[in-house]
Design a protein around this motif. Structure first.
Motif, PDB file in Angstrom:
ATOM      1  N   ASN A 204     -12.564  14.243 -11.815  1.00 43.73           N
ATOM      2  CA  ASN A 204     -11.600  14.955 -10.966  1.00 43.73           C
ATOM      3  C   ASN A 204     -10.474  15.611 -11.754  1.00 43.73           C
ATOM      4  O   ASN A 204      -9.298  15.411 -11.454  1.00 43.73           O
ATOM      5  CB  ASN A 204     -10.998  13.997  -9.930  1.00 43.73           C
ATOM      6  CG  ASN A 204     -11.999  13.477  -8.931  1.00 43.73           C
ATOM      7  OD1 ASN A 204     -12.968  14.159  -8.611  1.00 43.73           O
ATOM      8  ND2 ASN A 204     -11.803  12.263  -8.450  1.00 43.73           N
TER       9      ASN A 204
ATOM     10  N   PHE B  95      -8.635  17.701  -3.931  1.00 45.14           N
ATOM     11  CA  PHE B  95      -9.397  16.732  -4.707  1.00 45.14           C
ATOM     12  C   PHE B  95      -8.631  16.142  -5.888  1.00 45.14           C
ATOM     13  O   PHE B  95      -8.924  15.036  -6.325  1.00 45.14           O
ATOM     14  CB  PHE B  95     -10.687  17.381  -5.234  1.00 45.14           C
ATOM     15  CG  PHE B  95     -11.557  17.955  -4.164  1.00 45.14           C
ATOM     16  CD1 PHE B  95     -12.173  17.148  -3.226  1.00 45.14           C
ATOM     17  CD2 PHE B  95     -11.744  19.329  -4.083  1.00 45.14           C
ATOM     18  CE1 PHE B  95     -12.977  17.685  -2.238  1.00 45.14           C
ATOM     19  CE2 PHE B  95     -12.554  19.880  -3.106  1.00 45.14           C
ATOM     20  CZ  PHE B  95     -13.163  19.059  -2.171  1.00 45.14           C
ATOM     21  N   GLY B  96      -7.694  16.872  -6.436  1.00 45.22           N
ATOM     22  CA  GLY B  96      -6.986  16.412  -7.622  1.00 45.22           C
ATOM     23  C   GLY B  96      -5.752  15.585  -7.298  1.00 45.22           C
ATOM     24  O   GLY B  96      -5.514  15.215  -6.137  1.00 45.22           O
TER      25      GLY B  96
ATOM     26  N   ALA C  33     -13.185  10.597  -3.502  1.00 41.62           N
ATOM     27  CA  ALA C  33     -11.793  10.959  -3.243  1.00 41.62           C
ATOM     28  C   ALA C  33     -10.856   9.763  -3.360  1.00 41.62           C
ATOM     29  O   ALA C  33      -9.636   9.937  -3.438  1.00 41.62           O
ATOM     30  CB  ALA C  33     -11.668  11.585  -1.854  1.00 41.62           C
TER      31      ALA C  33
ATOM     32  N   ARG D  96      -8.419   9.913  -6.518  1.00 44.69           N
ATOM     33  CA  ARG D  96      -7.874  11.219  -6.873  1.00 44.69           C
ATOM     34  C   ARG D  96      -6.582  11.119  -7.680  1.00 44.69           C
ATOM     35  O   ARG D  96      -6.271  12.019  -8.459  1.00 44.69           O
ATOM     36  CB  ARG D  96      -7.660  12.078  -5.624  1.00 44.69           C
ATOM     37  CG  ARG D  96      -6.681  11.508  -4.616  1.00 44.69           C
ATOM     38  CD  ARG D  96      -6.515  12.431  -3.422  1.00 44.69           C
ATOM     39  NE  ARG D  96      -5.929  13.715  -3.804  1.00 44.69           N
ATOM     40  CZ  ARG D  96      -5.626  14.660  -2.920  1.00 44.69           C
ATOM     41  NH1 ARG D  96      -5.913  14.487  -1.631  1.00 44.69           N
ATOM     42  NH2 ARG D  96      -5.072  15.788  -3.321  1.00 44.69           N
TER      43      ARG D  96
END
Length: 315
Positions: free
Chosen positions: A10, A18-19, A298, A301
């Protein structure tokens, strides 16, 4: 020289879906990744899960000057792609998702949708090295971590789980076949003389059928009596360097508490006998302490470190 592969997990700039959620988390992740790359001190490092090319450049900027960087132009639906950073200049030879001729599209979901190419691009390059050109293919094959319609990570029932497990396997097998076709192009029938490597997150272990597709002609495996004896298959073979990794370090991810080696380095005949050392994590520091991951990518993240260990060889 040391060459390696590492799934960075990620690697996005902050603020997206997402990050990392904020700059502080992003800066902490970059610092942790940079410390590991500095400890590896690679001549070339293949990387996966690059969410944005700009994020990879942010990481490289922390490493200092003198790096050449390339990323694939073919990300998946989540935006992740493969890339390469190298201390030696290189030329990109291919950036492709194409399945080879005769391999038909494979089923991808319950509605009958098919895919006719890999979900993430394969990057091939040629780098100048002390003993002649080194050709490298970098890949990130379809994951075993399943997702379902509507963004779900849990199935409605066991039938759905089984079907989507099969769809993922179809795709990973087709992608492995396409990657083997790319390796054939790089070998050009001359694995006894050329320097060719395949590096990446293959998303399955050494004996998995999808990983075995990449090896080419059987025989002469590491540890067998035929390993040091030439035969006609050597021109097309690739050897997985996994058996050269110390047993206690032979994993690159922990999935639901189980250690797995799903990141691989494969070498042709000319290179495999030049491998002097292989490992995971940082050289001479033993196995890395990795988190145990679950089904939802996720969930991590904002994690600082990657959930994968680097895999490397020294020539």
């Amino acid at each position: 020289m040391l060459l390696g592969t590492w799934n960075l997990e990620n690697l996005y700039r902050p603020g997206g879906p997402f990050g990392p959620r904020n700059k502080a988390a992003y800066d902490a992740k970059l610092a942790a990744l940079a410390a590991t790359v500095t400890g590896l001190d690679p001549t070339l490092l293949a990387v996966q899960e690059v969410g944005e090319p700009e994020a990879l450049q942010d990481l490289v900027d922390l490493l200092g000057s003198g790096w050449t960087v390339a990323t694939s132009r073919h990300p998946d639906g989540r935006g992740i792609r493969v890339g390469v950073i190298s201390r030696n200049p290189f030329e990109v030879l291919a950036d492709t998702t194409v399945f080879p001729p005769k391999l038909r599209p494979v089923q991808a979901d319950d509605e009958g949708a098919t895919v006719a190419g890999s979900g993430r691009g394969f990057l091939a390059l040629e780098m100048e090295a002390d003993r002649g050109p080194l050709r490298v293919a970098v890949a990130h094959l379809k994951s075993k971590l399943l997702s379902y319609p509507g963004g779900r990570f849990q199935p409605r029932d066991e039938g759905e789980r089984a079907r989507f497990g099969a769809y993922a396997l179809y795709r990973r097998a087709a992608e492995a076949t396409a990657l083997r076709a790319l390796a054939d192009e790089l070998l050009d029938g001359d694995g006894r003389e050329r320097n060719v490597m395949v590096l990446g997150d293959l998303n399955d272990e050494v004996q998995a059928a999808t990983t075995q597709i990449l090896l080419g002609p059987p025989g002469s495996e590491i540890g067998t009596s035929g390993y040091k004896m030439p035969d006609k298959g050597d021109a097309g073979r690739l050897w997985d360097t996994a058996p050269l990794i110390p047993a206690e370090e032979r994993y690159s991810r922990v999935n639901a508490g189980r250690r797995e080696l799903i990141d691989h380095i494969l070498c042709d005949h000319h290179l495999i006998h030049r491998v002097r050392e292989a490992g995971t994590g940082l050289p001479h520091e033993g196995a890395m302490r990795l988190p145990s991951v679950g089904a939802d990518p996720a969930a991590r993240r904002d994690a600082t470190a990657s959930d994968h260990a680097p895999v490397w060889v020294r020539l």
